[in-house]
Scaffold this active site. Sequence first.
Site, PDB file in Angstrom:
ATOM      1  N   GLU A   1     -10.400   6.091   1.142  1.00 14.22           N
ATOM      2  CA  GLU A   1      -9.082   5.586   0.695  1.00 14.22           C
ATOM      3  C   GLU A   1      -8.952   6.237  -0.782  1.00 14.22           C
ATOM      4  OE1 GLU A   1      -7.272   4.229   3.068  1.00 14.22           O
ATOM      5  OE2 GLU A   1      -5.666   3.089   2.352  1.00 14.22           O
ATOM      6  N   HIS A  27       1.845   7.046   1.484  1.00  8.68           N
ATOM      7  CA  HIS A  27       0.898   8.102   1.403  1.00  8.68           C
ATOM      8  C   HIS A  27       0.645   8.797   2.831  1.00  8.68           C
ATOM      9  CE1 HIS A  27      -1.115   4.702   3.011  1.00  8.68           C
ATOM     10  NE2 HIS A  27      -2.306   5.624   3.548  1.00  8.68           N
ATOM     11  N   ARG A  83       0.747  -0.992   0.005  1.00  7.20           N
ATOM     12  CA  ARG A  83       0.151  -0.049  -0.115  1.00  7.20           C
ATOM     13  C   ARG A  83       0.920   1.132  -0.114  1.00  7.20           C
ATOM     14  NH1 ARG A  83      -2.340   4.192  -0.624  1.00  7.20           N
ATOM     15  NH2 ARG A  83      -4.103   5.193   0.169  1.00  7.20           N
ATOM     16  N   HIS A 111      -2.702  11.294   4.971  1.00  4.84           N
ATOM     17  CA  HIS A 111      -4.030  11.762   4.837  1.00  4.84           C
ATOM     18  C   HIS A 111      -4.387  12.530   6.408  1.00  4.84           C
ATOM     19  CE1 HIS A 111      -4.425   7.724   6.922  1.00  4.84           C
ATOM     20  NE2 HIS A 111      -3.851   7.251   6.153  1.00  4.84           N
ATOM     21  N   GLU A 130      -4.977   7.272  11.443  1.00  2.00           N
ATOM     22  CA  GLU A 130      -5.444   5.915  10.924  1.00  2.00           C
ATOM     23  C   GLU A 130      -4.865   4.758  12.156  1.00  2.00           C
ATOM     24  OE1 GLU A 130      -3.783   4.459   6.967  1.00  2.00           O
ATOM     25  OE2 GLU A 130      -2.809   2.669   7.989  1.00  2.00           O
ATOM     26  N   HIS A 188       3.089   7.250   5.634  1.00  2.00           N
ATOM     27  CA  HIS A 188       3.325   5.755   5.981  1.00  2.00           C
ATOM     28  C   HIS A 188       3.201   4.743   4.924  1.00  2.00           C
ATOM     29  CE1 HIS A 188      -0.785   6.836   6.740  1.00  2.00           C
ATOM     30  NE2 HIS A 188      -1.177   5.778   6.247  1.00  2.00           N
TER      31      HIS A 188
END
Length: 402
Positions: free
Chosen positions: A185, A117, A114, A119, A123, A162
């Site tokens: 997401e 990125h 993944r 946000h 999380e 992360h």
Amino acid sequence: MSFNFPSRRSVLTGTAAMGAGTVMHMASAEEPVIGQKGATIIGPRNPEREHQNPDILRPPATDHGTVPNLRFSFSDAHMKIRDGGWSREVTQRELPISTTMAGVNMRLKSGAVRELHWHKQAEWAFMLAGRARITAVDNDGHNFIADVGEGDLWYFPAGIPHSIQGLRNDGCEFLLAFPDGEFSEDSTFAITDLFAHTDREALSKNLGFTERDLDRIPEKELFIFQSEVPPPLEHNAVADERGPVPETMVFRLMEQPPDNSPGGRVRIADTRNFLISTDVAAAHVEIDPGHMREIHWHPNADEWQYYISGAARMTVFAAEGNARTFDYRAGDVGYVPMSMSHFIENIGSEPVRFLELFKASRFTDVSLAQWMALTPPDLIAAHLKIERDVLDKLRKEKQPVV
Ligand code: MN
Ligand code: MN
């Protein structure tokens, strides 16, 4: 031709005998008939869905009034399929009442990533199966790298960049939760997207590279992509003079001793033991067959639930005479608005395991039984017309599962 319609109790017993996840072919016996009331369905129907929702088809007599939908299954969520894995999400878009929390279920094959990125939201994560390597660097330049396995949590504060990568042998699958119902997401800040939409000259000047060094960068966001399995943790670390992050981003939840109740186990992770998790408080609850999570409510936040195993039903009391019962099984999301009382029954033959998540720094709940036990009994008796010696049986200690 005539049918013998079983009582609600015998339907539940039948379900229990089959166990969760067993495909049943006796759906024709399930009808919206309770005693003399109701009638058989003679129009179109979906027996599989009706079978999974016995308490929607034949609500308990105590259900009443209008309570919004409090369940959405990941099975009904769009699958985003990429090279090396997939993800699906249940947000406010899928479950409109879930304004405070959104969830993502993700699978990464061995070596799949993944991508790096960040946000706007924090999380919180729970590893459901397999192992992963996670990396992060905080705003003070402390780095973090760790391997996580089944039953482990991780937490990345809002805005901290992360990554997650599946390890041998078959990667991993996990649940992510974000304390914002509108999180998606699909709208995260990805490193490949940043590179694709930043002027090459500016990028190379900023990083001290030549423009030719950037010839092979991807043209758009990768999201999930297949890569090589990383080397063992000790060979994968990057030296950081500032040292590691001051608070660990990992918590081995299932290694903690549970709070034991007769017929259940509860493990709590919040800022009392998982210091960095300031925006999400969590409880992992196990309910053995025949037992229930006690009648309670939460004074500080809405509850977002994720069911891991078993067959459960939850009744939520919403005041003003309103109450409604929903059925849940593995992969379902449940929701309870703040202060609404609720209880969860194991209606199957295997343990029910689920997560209770809150947009809060501390897990708090109020127990109906404890409230009654610690209030003058004459006062309780005056309300409910229950004998004093019966009230003496009330537990003064909170017992999450009964
Ligand atoms: Mn993330
Ligand atoms: Mn609860």
